[in-house]
Enzyme design. Structure first.
Site, PDB file in Angstrom:
ATOM      1  N   LYS A   1      -5.365   9.706  -4.478  1.00  0.00           N
ATOM      2  CA  LYS A   1      -4.841   9.082  -5.689  1.00  0.00           C
ATOM      3  C   LYS A   1      -5.905   8.140  -6.249  1.00  0.00           C
ATOM      4  CE  LYS A   1      -0.338   9.014  -3.396  1.00  0.00           C
ATOM      5  NZ  LYS A   1      -0.044  10.424  -3.704  1.00  0.00           N
TER       6      LYS A   1
ATOM      7  N   HIS B   1       3.364  15.266  -7.608  1.00  0.00           N
ATOM      8  CA  HIS B   1       2.831  14.258  -6.702  1.00  0.00           C
ATOM      9  C   HIS B   1       2.355  13.073  -7.544  1.00  0.00           C
ATOM     10  CE1 HIS B   1       3.029  16.591  -3.032  1.00  0.00           C
ATOM     11  NE2 HIS B   1       2.490  17.630  -3.654  1.00  0.00           N
TER      12      HIS B   1
ATOM     13  N   TYR C   1       3.771   8.668 -11.368  1.00  0.00           N
ATOM     14  CA  TYR C   1       3.817  10.135 -11.410  1.00  0.00           C
ATOM     15  C   TYR C   1       3.627  10.601 -12.853  1.00  0.00           C
ATOM     16  CZ  TYR C   1       6.124   9.600  -6.852  1.00  0.00           C
ATOM     17  OH  TYR C   1       6.434   9.261  -5.554  1.00  0.00           O
TER      18      TYR C   1
END
Length: 284
Positions: free
Chosen positions: A245, A214, A206
């Site tokens: 991601k 997020h 993070y």
């Protein structure tokens, strides 16, 4: 306060923190999140708001010790030491303290109740006899619900150099150096890391506190000369992109260190880490 060290209890292979202040310092100053695992006996199935103790991963515990903010306590031996050194007078004094605390809490509760009654009666223009704010000291109470201070921390502070405490070398004997170096390199650059099991990786990174952001990266560490199957590269890149991601891999180059003999742990812990991010273009 800055020089204060916090104990990490080593219980059956797990690293646990029981001090709220330690949890705050670890999170705020060192980006260590841990995992709250405590639950209330009345609500054993709760899974939303867990409490103390906080469990640390092996990497998190070693990082805090390396930073000089913590030390390891063998919880089993400390409790045995406490029981062996506890006398009957200590037990009596503890019970007396708990009973005194019970009196204080009951009187405070009665006082608050009386204040509510007075306020209600004033509105009605009436008077009402109030409960007396005293208790007979010979009355018996159920003291099981009265909180008491744990003495584990105090014993740990007094006996930090005692033989009853684990040597860090023994506790972290099986520490994965590559995995730890990856963890350390990201935490030192400002990231917060959580376990990445749900995403099939070692860590989830993070950019700030996990309660506010997020995660941005799925993190895996590899040895410098370790072969990575193409299927893993494709799968990692696709997975990272699918969950919005980036898949982050990395490792440390230890080929040029102590080539004539076995590499020492101290040498390995000083190695820099190189990072590579992988995304699956045009997917997701």
């Amino acid at each position: 306060m800055e020089d204060e060290k916090f104990p990490i209890s080593y219980v059956h292979g797990k690293f646990l923190v029981f001090d709220v202040q330690a949890v705050e310092v670890f999170r705020k100053n060192y980006h260590i999140l841990g995992t709250l695992v405590g639950t209330l006996p009345q609500l054993p199935q709760q899974n939303v708001f867990l409490g103390l103790p906080m469990e640390l991963s092996k990497e998190e515990a070693f990082y805090l010790i390396e930073k000089g903010i913590s030390y390891i306590v063998d919880d089993t031996k400390v409790h045995k030491q406490l029981l062996e050194n506890t006398t009957k007078d200590d037990v009596k004094q503890c019970l007396k303290k708990r009973q005194s605390l019970a009196y204080d809490q009951m009187i405070a509760a009665k006082k608050k109740e009386n204040e509510k009654k007075i306020e209600i009666m004033k509105k009605l223009g009436r008077t009402l006899p109030l409960d007396p704010l005293n208790y007979d000291e010979h009355d018996s109470f159920d003291l099981s619900w009265i909180p008491v201070d744990t003495v584990t921390t105090r014993i740990a502070e007094k006996s930090s150099m005692n033989d009853d405490f684990h040597k860090e070398e023994d506790v972290f004997e099986n520490l994965d150096i590559n995995r730890y170096l990856m963890f350390k390199s990201l935490v030192d650059t400002g990231f917060y890391l959580n376990p990445g099991l749900r995403f099939g990786c070692q860590f989830v990174a993070y950019p700030g506190d996990a309660l506010r952001y997020h995660s941005h990266y799925l993190v895996n560490s590899y040895k410098w000369d370790q072969e990575i199957p193409v299927l893993f590269l494709i799968g990692g890149g696709r997975l990272g992109t699918a969950v919005k991601k980036t898949w982050l891999i990395g490792g440390s180059n230890d080929r040029n260190i102590n080539m004539n003999g076995e590499k020492s742990k101290e040498e390995l812990l000083l190695l820099p880490v190189r990072h590579f991010s992988i995304e699956w273009a045009g997917f997701g």
